[in-house]
Motif scaffolding. Structure first.
Motif, PDB file in Angstrom:
ATOM      1  N   SER A  36       0.769  -1.317   0.016  1.00 17.04           N
ATOM      2  CA  SER A  36      -0.087   0.000  -0.052  1.00 17.04           C
ATOM      3  C   SER A  36       0.807   1.260   0.052  1.00 17.04           C
ATOM      4  O   SER A  36       0.678   2.172  -0.305  1.00 17.04           O
ATOM      5  CB  SER A  36      -0.931  -0.040   1.299  1.00 17.04           C
ATOM      6  N   GLY A  39       1.857   1.501  -3.679  1.00 16.52           N
ATOM      7  CA  GLY A  39       1.089   2.209  -4.479  1.00 16.52           C
ATOM      8  C   GLY A  39       0.752   3.477  -4.332  1.00 16.52           C
ATOM      9  O   GLY A  39       0.699   4.340  -5.352  1.00 16.52           O
ATOM     10  N   ASN A  40       0.687   4.021  -2.957  1.00 18.19           N
ATOM     11  CA  ASN A  40       0.425   5.483  -2.854  1.00 18.19           C
ATOM     12  C   ASN A  40       1.635   6.302  -3.306  1.00 18.19           C
ATOM     13  O   ASN A  40       1.542   7.345  -3.700  1.00 18.19           O
ATOM     14  CB  ASN A  40       0.101   5.654  -1.179  1.00 18.19           C
ATOM     15  N   ILE A  43       1.021   6.841  -7.105  1.00 18.02           N
ATOM     16  CA  ILE A  43       0.017   7.752  -7.035  1.00 18.02           C
ATOM     17  C   ILE A  43       0.310   9.225  -7.031  1.00 18.02           C
ATOM     18  O   ILE A  43       0.135  10.180  -7.718  1.00 18.02           O
ATOM     19  CB  ILE A  43      -1.233   7.582  -6.197  1.00 18.02           C
ATOM     20  N   ASN A 108      -8.289   4.019 -15.401  1.00 21.19           N
ATOM     21  CA  ASN A 108      -8.619   2.702 -15.456  1.00 21.19           C
ATOM     22  C   ASN A 108      -7.325   1.766 -15.145  1.00 21.19           C
ATOM     23  O   ASN A 108      -6.368   2.031 -16.037  1.00 21.19           O
ATOM     24  CB  ASN A 108      -9.280   2.013 -16.580  1.00 21.19           C
ATOM     25  N   THR A 109      -7.225   1.189 -13.913  1.00 21.56           N
ATOM     26  CA  THR A 109      -5.745   0.468 -13.877  1.00 21.56           C
ATOM     27  C   THR A 109      -5.878  -0.489 -14.171  1.00 21.56           C
ATOM     28  O   THR A 109      -4.500  -1.346 -14.278  1.00 21.56           O
ATOM     29  CB  THR A 109      -5.585   0.144 -12.216  1.00 21.56           C
ATOM     30  N   VAL A 139      -0.922   3.297 -11.910  1.00 23.41           N
ATOM     31  CA  VAL A 139      -1.395   4.163 -11.206  1.00 23.41           C
ATOM     32  C   VAL A 139      -2.445   4.939 -12.171  1.00 23.41           C
ATOM     33  O   VAL A 139      -2.187   5.126 -12.886  1.00 23.41           O
ATOM     34  CB  VAL A 139      -0.532   4.958 -10.228  1.00 23.41           C
ATOM     35  N   THR A 140      -3.499   5.378 -11.187  1.00 23.32           N
ATOM     36  CA  THR A 140      -4.128   6.541 -11.748  1.00 23.32           C
ATOM     37  C   THR A 140      -4.319   7.539 -10.589  1.00 23.32           C
ATOM     38  O   THR A 140      -3.345   7.493  -9.772  1.00 23.32           O
ATOM     39  CB  THR A 140      -5.713   6.275 -11.793  1.00 23.32           C
ATOM     40  N   ASP A 142      -6.160   8.168  -8.089  1.00 28.27           N
ATOM     41  CA  ASP A 142      -6.459   7.869  -6.885  1.00 28.27           C
ATOM     42  C   ASP A 142      -6.549   6.135  -6.414  1.00 28.27           C
ATOM     43  O   ASP A 142      -7.023   5.910  -5.426  1.00 28.27           O
ATOM     44  CB  ASP A 142      -7.695   8.585  -6.488  1.00 28.27           C
ATOM     45  N   GLU A 143      -6.074   5.713  -7.583  1.00 29.07           N
ATOM     46  CA  GLU A 143      -6.004   3.974  -7.432  1.00 29.07           C
ATOM     47  C   GLU A 143      -4.727   3.681  -7.985  1.00 29.07           C
ATOM     48  O   GLU A 143      -4.008   4.181  -8.760  1.00 29.07           O
ATOM     49  CB  GLU A 143      -7.164   3.575  -8.082  1.00 29.07           C
ATOM     50  N   TYR A 144      -4.290   2.382  -7.671  1.00 33.26           N
ATOM     51  CA  TYR A 144      -3.167   1.572  -7.941  1.00 33.26           C
ATOM     52  C   TYR A 144      -3.319   0.154  -8.001  1.00 33.26           C
ATOM     53  O   TYR A 144      -4.483  -0.167  -7.493  1.00 33.26           O
ATOM     54  CB  TYR A 144      -2.053   1.676  -7.285  1.00 33.26           C
ATOM     55  N   LEU A 145      -2.994  -0.441  -9.179  1.00 29.24           N
ATOM     56  CA  LEU A 145      -3.160  -1.948  -9.171  1.00 29.24           C
ATOM     57  C   LEU A 145      -1.597  -2.439  -9.108  1.00 29.24           C
ATOM     58  O   LEU A 145      -0.723  -2.248  -9.958  1.00 29.24           O
ATOM     59  CB  LEU A 145      -3.700  -2.477 -10.425  1.00 29.24           C
TER      60      LEU A 145
END
Length: 153
Positions: A36, A39-40, A43, A108-109, A139-140, A142-145
């Motif tokens: 996490s 991922g952040n 972002i 879209n991730t 990443v986008t 506000d999201e990550y994959l």
């Protein structure tokens, strides 16, 4: 008419790479401590870019960050990246491992087939060089994959 004789000169091009150590930005930890956090981190770094960007984070044996490089920039929906440049960055910064990031401006991730084949290619190259690819994170804003977490690596 006089004939002109041209002397051919050899042009030597000297490339010198200079890296500067900058103070770590406020709010950054020294290493990748969780998925996490990773991922952040992505972002925060490239999530809001208008075109696709490839980010390479070079890590040492303790997963501490040695270097952060914006390696490639692309168009609205693609980036042209090559393992050669990615691993040059890792080698020049004494990397034991790397993490790859790229953004999807579409929001879209979901990874494309090109994303998955590129990741496999980089992982295979890393195995040859002895530099592990820990993850490829999309990443986008506000999201990550994480491809690793999704079992796609």
């Amino acid at each position: 008419m006089e004939q002109l004789s041209l002397e051919l000169e050899t042009i030597l091009e000297v490339v010198r790479v200079k890296q500067e150590v900058q103070e770590r930005p406020t709010g950054y930890k020294t290493g990748m401590i969780s998925s996490s956090y990773a991922g952040n981190f992505g972002i925060r770094e490239i999530g809001d870019e208008a075109s696709e960007v490839m980010l390479v984070v070079v890590l040492n044996t303790k997963n501490q960050i040695n270097a952060i490089h914006r390696t490639f920039a692309g168009s609205l929906n693609s980036t042209v990246a090559h393992p050669r440049e990615i691993f040059r960055t890792a080698i020049m910064n004494n990397g034991a491992r790397i993490m790859l990031y790229h953004n999807h401006p579409s929001g879209n991730t979901e990874p494309s087939e090109a994303d998955l084949s590129f990741t496999k290619r980089v992982v295979d190259c890393g195995k040859l060089l002895g530099i592990e690819v820990l993850d490829h994170v999309i990443v986008t804003e506000d999201e990550y994959l994480s491809l690793r977490e999704q079992g796609m690596m």
